[in-house]
Each structure stands twice: as structure tokens, then as C-alpha cells.
Design a protein around this motif. Structure first.
Motif, PDB file in Angstrom:
ATOM      1  N   LYS A 157     -45.453 -28.141 -16.382  1.00 24.56           N
ATOM      2  CA  LYS A 157     -44.257 -28.954 -16.153  1.00 24.56           C
ATOM      3  C   LYS A 157     -42.973 -28.153 -16.360  1.00 24.56           C
ATOM      4  N   THR A 158     -42.975 -27.222 -17.311  1.00 28.01           N
ATOM      5  CA  THR A 158     -41.784 -26.395 -17.541  1.00 28.01           C
ATOM      6  C   THR A 158     -41.807 -25.118 -16.709  1.00 28.01           C
ATOM      7  N   LEU A 159     -42.803 -24.983 -15.840  1.00 29.74           N
ATOM      8  CA  LEU A 159     -42.984 -23.815 -14.970  1.00 29.74           C
ATOM      9  C   LEU A 159     -43.291 -22.537 -15.750  1.00 29.74           C
ATOM     10  N   LEU A 160     -43.569 -22.651 -17.041  1.00 30.28           N
ATOM     11  CA  LEU A 160     -43.851 -21.460 -17.838  1.00 30.28           C
ATOM     12  C   LEU A 160     -45.140 -20.794 -17.372  1.00 30.28           C
ATOM     13  N   LEU A 161     -46.180 -21.590 -17.148  1.00 23.73           N
ATOM     14  CA  LEU A 161     -47.457 -21.034 -16.705  1.00 23.73           C
ATOM     15  C   LEU A 161     -47.382 -20.469 -15.286  1.00 23.73           C
ATOM     16  N   PRO A 162     -46.814 -21.199 -14.311  1.00 27.32           N
ATOM     17  CA  PRO A 162     -46.714 -20.621 -12.966  1.00 27.32           C
ATOM     18  C   PRO A 162     -45.931 -19.315 -12.923  1.00 27.32           C
ATOM     19  N   VAL A 163     -44.830 -19.241 -13.668  1.00 28.33           N
ATOM     20  CA  VAL A 163     -44.025 -18.017 -13.682  1.00 28.33           C
ATOM     21  C   VAL A 163     -44.822 -16.857 -14.263  1.00 28.33           C
ATOM     22  N   ASN A 164     -45.580 -17.117 -15.326  1.00 34.24           N
ATOM     23  CA  ASN A 164     -46.378 -16.056 -15.935  1.00 34.24           C
ATOM     24  C   ASN A 164     -47.513 -15.608 -15.022  1.00 34.24           C
ATOM     25  N   VAL A 165     -48.134 -16.563 -14.325  1.00 34.10           N
ATOM     26  CA  VAL A 165     -49.192 -16.206 -13.384  1.00 34.10           C
ATOM     27  C   VAL A 165     -48.626 -15.320 -12.281  1.00 34.10           C
ATOM     28  N   LEU A 166     -47.437 -15.665 -11.802  1.00 42.40           N
ATOM     29  CA  LEU A 166     -46.788 -14.862 -10.764  1.00 42.40           C
ATOM     30  C   LEU A 166     -46.512 -13.439 -11.257  1.00 42.40           C
ATOM     31  N   ILE A 167     -45.951 -13.338 -12.462  1.00 44.61           N
ATOM     32  CA  ILE A 167     -45.593 -12.028 -13.008  1.00 44.61           C
ATOM     33  C   ILE A 167     -46.839 -11.175 -13.245  1.00 44.61           C
ATOM     34  N   VAL A 168     -47.851 -11.762 -13.867  1.00 42.56           N
ATOM     35  CA  VAL A 168     -49.079 -11.019 -14.148  1.00 42.56           C
ATOM     36  C   VAL A 168     -49.768 -10.618 -12.838  1.00 42.56           C
ATOM     37  N   GLY A 169     -49.668 -11.459 -11.820  1.00 45.83           N
ATOM     38  CA  GLY A 169     -50.244 -11.118 -10.528  1.00 45.83           C
ATOM     39  C   GLY A 169     -49.598  -9.879  -9.927  1.00 45.83           C
ATOM     40  N   PHE A 170     -48.274  -9.806  -9.988  1.00 41.67           N
ATOM     41  CA  PHE A 170     -47.576  -8.624  -9.475  1.00 41.67           C
ATOM     42  C   PHE A 170     -47.917  -7.378 -10.291  1.00 41.67           C
TER      43      PHE A 170
ATOM     44  N   LEU B 131     -49.624 -20.633 -30.898  1.00 46.15           N
ATOM     45  CA  LEU B 131     -48.346 -20.221 -31.464  1.00 46.15           C
ATOM     46  C   LEU B 131     -48.083 -18.737 -31.238  1.00 46.15           C
ATOM     47  N   PHE B 132     -49.108 -17.992 -30.800  1.00 41.49           N
ATOM     48  CA  PHE B 132     -48.909 -16.617 -30.345  1.00 41.49           C
ATOM     49  C   PHE B 132     -48.784 -16.564 -28.823  1.00 41.49           C
ATOM     50  N   LEU B 133     -49.560 -17.399 -28.146  1.00 38.47           N
ATOM     51  CA  LEU B 133     -49.562 -17.382 -26.689  1.00 38.47           C
ATOM     52  C   LEU B 133     -48.224 -17.834 -26.109  1.00 38.47           C
ATOM     53  N   THR B 134     -47.731 -18.988 -26.550  1.00 33.26           N
ATOM     54  CA  THR B 134     -46.520 -19.545 -25.946  1.00 33.26           C
ATOM     55  C   THR B 134     -45.306 -18.630 -26.093  1.00 33.26           C
ATOM     56  N   PRO B 135     -45.012 -18.112 -27.295  1.00 30.40           N
ATOM     57  CA  PRO B 135     -43.875 -17.192 -27.384  1.00 30.40           C
ATOM     58  C   PRO B 135     -44.032 -15.950 -26.519  1.00 30.40           C
ATOM     59  N   HIS B 136     -45.269 -15.442 -26.401  1.00 32.70           N
ATOM     60  CA  HIS B 136     -45.454 -14.246 -25.577  1.00 32.70           C
ATOM     61  C   HIS B 136     -45.277 -14.582 -24.096  1.00 32.70           C
ATOM     62  N   MET B 137     -45.641 -15.785 -23.702  1.00 31.85           N
ATOM     63  CA  MET B 137     -45.359 -16.221 -22.338  1.00 31.85           C
ATOM     64  C   MET B 137     -43.854 -16.285 -22.095  1.00 31.85           C
ATOM     65  N   CYS B 138     -43.112 -16.702 -23.120  1.00 33.70           N
ATOM     66  CA  CYS B 138     -41.645 -16.733 -23.007  1.00 33.70           C
ATOM     67  C   CYS B 138     -41.090 -15.319 -22.849  1.00 33.70           C
ATOM     68  N   ILE B 139     -41.661 -14.373 -23.599  1.00 29.83           N
ATOM     69  CA  ILE B 139     -41.229 -12.982 -23.474  1.00 29.83           C
ATOM     70  C   ILE B 139     -41.538 -12.449 -22.075  1.00 29.83           C
ATOM     71  N   MET B 140     -42.748 -12.728 -21.586  1.00 26.19           N
ATOM     72  CA  MET B 140     -43.134 -12.257 -20.256  1.00 26.19           C
ATOM     73  C   MET B 140     -42.243 -12.857 -19.169  1.00 26.19           C
ATOM     74  N   SER B 141     -41.720 -14.061 -19.419  1.00 27.11           N
ATOM     75  CA  SER B 141     -40.879 -14.714 -18.415  1.00 27.11           C
ATOM     76  C   SER B 141     -39.615 -13.928 -18.123  1.00 27.11           C
ATOM     77  N   CYS B 142     -39.173 -13.099 -19.060  1.00 25.42           N
ATOM     78  CA  CYS B 142     -37.967 -12.309 -18.829  1.00 25.42           C
ATOM     79  C   CYS B 142     -38.148 -11.354 -17.658  1.00 25.42           C
ATOM     80  N   LEU B 143     -39.396 -11.046 -17.311  1.00 23.62           N
ATOM     81  CA  LEU B 143     -39.658 -10.064 -16.254  1.00 23.62           C
ATOM     82  C   LEU B 143     -39.342 -10.590 -14.859  1.00 23.62           C
ATOM     83  N   ILE B 144     -39.021 -11.874 -14.734  1.00 23.70           N
ATOM     84  CA  ILE B 144     -38.537 -12.360 -13.436  1.00 23.70           C
ATOM     85  C   ILE B 144     -37.178 -11.734 -13.113  1.00 23.70           C
ATOM     86  N   CYS B 145     -36.526 -11.174 -14.132  1.00 25.19           N
ATOM     87  CA  CYS B 145     -35.241 -10.500 -13.934  1.00 25.19           C
ATOM     88  C   CYS B 145     -35.392  -8.997 -13.772  1.00 25.19           C
TER      89      CYS B 145
END
Length: 682
Positions: A404-417, A475-489
Motif C-alpha cells: 500500500k505504501t509502495l515500499l515493496l514494489p519500489v524495492n522489487v524494482l530496485i533489486v531487479g535492476f 524491524l531489520f527488514l523494513t528500515p533496510h527497505m527504506c534505505i534501499m528506496s533511496c536508490l530510486i534517486c
């Protein structure tokens, strides 16, 4: 309705008129005078710093901007945590006893050692008391520094004592106390606010530390993505998924509250080391220190570092790390482990772990827990874990919230690239021996730069596996997903889009879509309004303080035992720190009260443990988190010979005679006295 009235102070504060400061008048200088000199000095100072760091004026300005923004987001997170905690508990209106009761289960156990040190005649005597403790596992004497990772409490207690004594010396008030009218026929209580109140001091430090953690997240995201917008994306993702990222606002004394911020620092340092050709000795030393500060407060930190070592090793196997750098990283982990082993007085869990044994399989209780996840294996200890929701598999609802917050789709996209680039890099590395032109050298440099992204992807996968197996570790996974989300930039990853401005527009659009559900999540958090009250437990604790001797020994449910030790200073035989094998065996003997065993056998167990009083809770006899998870059902796994009988706790709640005598009873708790005559004969 709670009415708050100020309590009159014994000491009257002097009037402000009597303490008016003297005023000195100085002539102002022109623009070419003192102000110019100050500007010149400031410019020289900033130039010295810039030259020392080897930065250009523009890079220095960007660095200052990043630090300012990091401080701002850190302050916002501190305020957010404090606001949520106050809204949930109404902490400012609680008495000292109520504040202690709010620290349930193991939280109360950890806080009790902070309380012991600040109440002791001196810091050293308090330290001696917790290092030679006979109240926690009576009649055993244990070193709680070795067993319970309570260095944070030792540090905070020393700070509190210094702060209190300093303020007292200068006559500065440190707290404001009030009389709280609780209504409903209850007696008024005293409530204190300010850093002079021990509980306030404690939680304030925890929230400040986790505010600083958010500052690190912003710096981390900025550094990893090469963009301040990337740092902003990391912070926004964390806030939008705050309930999945941390629970510090509900459980300040838990070990992760002290430990996790140092993992963020540690991972940031690892990222810097991976990007640096020849890391300095100071950088490696900083990594050692951050490792130590991560491991000392939390017994599970070693398993997280195991995933990091595994991710780094996989990166090395793929060719992204040089042998020298991999060796240096391993040496820092070994040094950190050795130092922690010494500071924990030879804690066996540090050496008998997967982390210390370099992935060699050993039998500790964690193996049984993992085994029970994939097989039909069951025993009493594993069911005590798996019947708790936080140790179950991750919930599907959690994954839906990520979507719902697009956190998972964004991470899947980044990890795919990143995966696509990795496949290309591996193919290049395999052919690297035959192609040695200048273009290959440039490509080799790019491949090594991609190694940082590969490591973070592998670390994300490792955290995902842990979270799927044990929900608490999200509590380790979610923050690291937030960190990985920065890579959209990241221009390194998405430079093919074209101009920098185009990428920024896309990022802002993605963050705007994230904000739709993210803001709703924040509003839901802000809407949590509660007021802590636990009158049955308050009655129990007051009865214990008024009607039992100081050397009385208690047994019962682990969460309640932590409160008994904290608020009454009575000895207990079991507690919520369930990781120790000896403690698990003692708890099993105590919990036989909730089995179907004969009363005589349970009484013998309690006498053997030298228990004077057993605190019986009906809810533990009937409560069922899911099918097969009530206490009598858990016991049926091992105690098959008594299966089908009426649970002993049910019989005791009706009539405890002739084996025990009931000395206290309310709607929740019943205190059973263990016969003294039988105990003395034995």
C-alpha cells in the motif's frame, strides 16, 4: 477524568526582580569594524575545516546542508516518538509505580537494574549489587552484566547520578511534581515530570538516541544514492512505514532500542569502506567501535552481524570485494567479538553462536526454533516461542501494508535492476582475464562501484529471510527497505532515464503516491490516545510491599515476575529473559502450575526452588493466542501421561487447599503461600 494540580514546593524560588542581570552598554561599530572581523574569522575557520577535509567550496556547502537537514529530521523523529509515547500512556500523569508497571515483561527487568544503581548509596556499590545479584534468580548469585546486556542501564544510571548531583549542587530544580486526582474513588497520586524523574530521564535518552538514528538514516540515504533527495526518500519511507519499522515508542527499554541505532552507523561505515579503495585505520577502528556498541546491548545482535558477514562473503565470491578488503572486514568483526566477550565476562552465547563459529552448525536453542518452523518438531521451549505472535511467520497483512505504501514494489524494482547489472558484471569478470584494454579497466572500476549495491541487495534478502521466519525481525527488514528506496534517486542505477531533472520529477511523483497511504498511517498513529491503568497489578504490588518480608521469594508468570522485582525489590526465581538454558529449566518447573500435573509434584518443585509465594493468574490458564497454544495444551506436548485431566491452575483458582493457602485475591491475581513446614523439613 484526570485532574492535575500543582504540588506546592518546600523551597520558594527567588523573584526574578532580585536576580536582574547587570546591563553593560557598548558602542556599535560600522560594517568595516567588528562585524567584518567576525565574518573574516568565520570564513577563515570554515576554510580551515574545508581544507582539512579536502573538499571544494561547493562540496563543503553540500555537506553542511546535509548535516543541517539531518539534525532537523532527527529532531522531528525524537518529537514524533515522544508524542506517540505520551499519547499512548499519558506518562506525564502517572505515579512512579504506574510508570514502572508500564515497563512490562523484560522491559521491567532491564529497568530494575537502572533503578538499583541510582538508588544505591554510590555508583560503585550499585554496580557491585547488579554484578552480585541474588534477587533475579534466587538463590543463585548472577552477574547481570554478563547475562542480560545491561550496559545501557549502567551508563544511563551513571549519567543520572552525575546529572542529579550536579543540579543539586547548583540548586537547580530538575523536576516538577503534581498531585493527580485519578477519580473513581481512587486515592490521589504524585506524578513528576522532568529529567530529575528517573523514568523520564530513561525514556528521554532512548528517544534522543533514536532521533539521532533518523539523522543517520538521512546521511546514509544521501551517501548511498549520491543525492539529498535520496536521503529525503529514506526518511519519508521510514515515517510512512513507521509502525513496521520500529516499536521503540511503545517499548523504550527493549535491547533493540539501544542497539539498532549503532547498526545503522555500522552499515553506513561498511558502505563507506566498500566505496573506498584504501580505507584508513581510523575508519576501520570506527567500525570496530560501532560493532561493539551494537553487540553489547542486545543478545541477538550477533545473528544480524552473521547475515552481514554472509552478504559480504557472497559479494567477495562474486568478485566485488578484493581479498585484502574482505580480510580487513573479517578482522574488525573478530576484534569486536573478542572485546565484547571480555566486556560480557566470558558470556558463552557470544562464542557458542553461528556468528562466532563461522557458519558451522551448532546446537543452541535457536536451532530447535528454526527446526520447528519447517517440521512437526515440538517441545515446551519452542512452543513458548512459536505461540507468541512476534516469533511466528510474518503476517500477510504486513506484506499488504508494504504494498500500500509502495515500499515493496519500489524495492522489487530496485533489486531487479541491481540483479540485471550483477549478471552483466559476473559475465564481464569471467572474461576479464582475456580482455585487458583500457575500456576493460574503466568497466572494472564500474563493476567495483556496483559492489556496494550488490552487498545491500544481499543484505536485504538476508533480512527478508529472517523476517519471514520470525515476524519480530521485520524491524531489520523494513528500515533496510527504506534505505534501499533511496536508490530510486541514484544516477548510477537510473542514469539511463536522462537528465537529472527528469529523474527528480519521477522520484517526487513516486514519493507523492507513497504519501497517500503513508500519511494515513501517520494519522492513525497520532490518533492513538490511551491512558495507562492496571489497578489489579497495583493492588498486588502494594500488598506484596505491605504484607511480605523483604527476603520473601516469589514465582509466577515471567512478565509479572519482572514487575515484582522492579517495584517491590523482592527475590524472584524466574523472569522474562528466556534465552538462558538454566532459566528455561527453572521457568518450566514454575509453569508446571499451569499443567495437568498433580499438585503435590508442583509443590515439590516450588519448595526445591525455595519459593515462598506463587502468583497465580487465571488468564494464563485459559488464554489462547491460537489453537494449541494455551498453557495446558503446551504442556500436553511433553506431559502426555496427564493429558485429558483438569489443569491444576483451574483447581487452584477454585480452592488452593490442602497443598497451598490463598493469602491474596483480586480479579486477576491470586497469591498462594507455599507451606513453610514442608519447606523447613526439607
Amino acid at each position: 477524568m484526570v485532574v492535575k494540580t500543582r504540588k506546592s514546593n518546600a523551597k520558594e524560588q527567588s523573584s526574578e526582580k532580585d536576580r536582574s542581570p547587570s546591563v553593560s552598554v557598548k558602542s556599535r561599530r560600522g560594517k568595516d569594524g567588528k562585524s567584518s572581523a567576525i565574518q573574516s574569522k568565520n570564513g577563515l575557520f570554515s576554510e580551515l575545516i574545508r581544507n582539512k577535509l579536502g573538499l571544494s567550496p561547493s562540496a563543503f556547502a553540500r555537506g553542511v546542508t546535509v548535516l543541517i537537514l539531518a539534525v532537523i529530521v532527527g529532531f522531528l523523529h525524537w518529537y514524533h516518538l515522544s508524542h506517540l509515547f505520551e499519547n499512548d500512556r499519558h506518562f506525564s500523569h502517572m505515579s512512579s509505580l504506574e510508570k514502572e508497571m508500564a515497563f512490562r515483561t523484560e522491559m521491567g527487568l532491564y529497568y530494575s537494574y537502572f533503578k538499583t544503581i541510582i538508588k544505591a548509596p554510590s555508583f560503585m556499590s550499585g554496580l557491585y549489587m547488579i554484578m552480585n545479584d541474588r534477587l533475579t534468580e534466587y538463590p543463585l548469585e548472577i552477574n547481570t552484566l554478563k547475562r542480560f546486556n545491561v550496559y545501557p542501564e549502567v551508563f544511563l544510571a551513571s549519567c543520572y547520578r552525575v546529572y542529579s548531583s550536579s543540579m543539586d549542587f547548583f540548586g537547580i530544580p530538575t523536576k516538577m511534581c503534581w498531585t493527580i486526582n485519578r477519580g473513581e474513588g481512587l486515592e490521589p497520586v504524585e506524578s513528576c515530570e522532568g529529567l530529575g524523574d528517573p523514568a523520564y530521564f530513561y525514556v528521554t535518552f532512548v528517544f534522543l538516541l533514536n532521533g539521532a538514528m533518523m539523522s543517520l538514516f538521512f546521511i546514509y540515504g544521501t551517501f548511498l544514492s549520491g543525492s539529498r533527495l535520496g536521503g529525503t526518500a529514506t526518511v519519508l519511507c521510514f515515517f510512512f512505514n513507521h509502525g513496521e519499522s520500529t516499536r521503540v515508542m511503545w517499548t523504550p527499554p527493549l535491547r533493540e532500542s539501544f542497539s539498532y541505532p549503532f547498526l545503522v552507523l555500522q552499515m553506513l561505515l561498511v558502505t563507506y569502506i566498500l566505496r573506498t579503495k584504501n580505507p584508513s585505520r581510523n575508519t576501520m577502528m570506527a567500525l570496530v567501535i560501532s560493532n561493539i556498541f551494537f553487540m553489547l546491548p542486545w543478545q541477538f545482535a550477533q545473528f544480524i552481524l552473521l547475515t552481514q558477514v554472509a552478504s559480504l562473503f557472497a559479494s567477495y565470491i562474486l568478485g566485488y570485494l578484493s581479498p585484502a578488503k574482505m580480510q580487513s572486514l573479517l578482522v574488525t568483526h573478530m576484534i569486536s567479538l573478542a572485546v565484547c566477550f571480555l566486556l560480557m565476562f566470558g558470556n558463552s552465547m557470544l562464542l557458542t553462536s553461528f556468528y562466532a563459529s563461522s557458519l558451522v552448525s551448532i546446537w543452541a536453542h535457536i536451532n530447535s526454533l528454526i527446526k520447528s518452523k519447517f517440521t512437526n518438531y515440538k517441545d515446551f521451549d519452542t512452543m513458548m516461542y512459536t505461540c507468541a505472535a512476534e516469533f511466528d511467520f510474518i503476517e500477510a497483512d504486513t506484506l499488504f501494508r508494504y504494498i500500500k505504501t509502495l515500499l515493496l514494489p519500489v524495492n522489487v524494482l530496485i533489486v531487479g535492476f541491481i540483479a540485471g547489472r550483477t549478471i552483466r558484471d559476473v559475465m564481464f569478470l569471467r572474461n576479464g582475464e582475456t580482455n585487458k584494454c583500457e575500456d576493460d579497466e574503466t568497466e572494472q572500476t564500474q563493476v567495483m562501484a556496483n559492489g556496494v549495491l550488490v552487498y545491500h541487495s544481499l543484505q536485504l534478502v538476508a533480512f527478508a529471510v529472517l523476517a519471514v521466519l520470525i515476524m519480530r525481525l521485520k524491524l531489520f527488514l523494513t528500515p533496510h527497505m527504506c534505505i534501499m528506496s533511496c536508490l530510486i534517486c541514484s544516477r548510477q542505477l537510473f542514469g539511463w532515464i536522462g537528465q537529472k531533472f527528469k529523474l527528480q520529477i519521477i522520484v517526487v511523483a513516486i514519493l507523492s503516491m507513497m504519501a497517500i497511504q503513508g500519511v494515513a498511517n501517520l494519522q492513525s498513529q497520532w490518533g492513538i490516545i490511551g491512558e495507562f491503568s492496571n489497578l489489579p497489578q497495583e493492588e498486588l504490588l502494594e500488598w506484596i510491599k505491605d504484607n511480605s518480608s523483604l527476603n520473601a521469594v516469589f514465582a509466577g508468570a515471567m512478565p509479572t515476575m519482572a514487575s515484582v522485582k522492579l517495584s517491590t525489590s523482592r527475590a524472584i526465581v524466574n523472569h522474562p529473559h528466556y534465552e538462558d538454558a538454566g532459566l528455561r529449566e527453572r521457568t518450566k518447573m514454575v509453569y508446571a502450575m499451569y499443567s495437568r500435573k498433580p499438585a503435590e509434584e508442583v509443590k515439590r518443585n516450588l519448595i526445591k526452588l525455595q519459593v515462598d509465594y506463587f502468583i497465580l493468574e487465571d488468564s494464563w490458564c485459559t488464554r489462547r493466542s491460537k489453537p494449541g497454544c494455551s498453557m495446558p495444551e503446551i504442556w500436553d506436548v511433553e506431559d502426555t501421561q496427564n493429558a485429558g485431566k483438569v489443569p491444576l491452575c483451574t483447581l487452584m483458582s477454585k480452592d488452593s487447599r490442602p497443598h497451598f493457602s490463598t493469602v491474596f485475591n483480586n480479579s486477576i491475581y491470586k497469591v498462594l503461600r507455599v507451606p513453610k513446614i514442608v519447606k523447613d523439613i526439607r
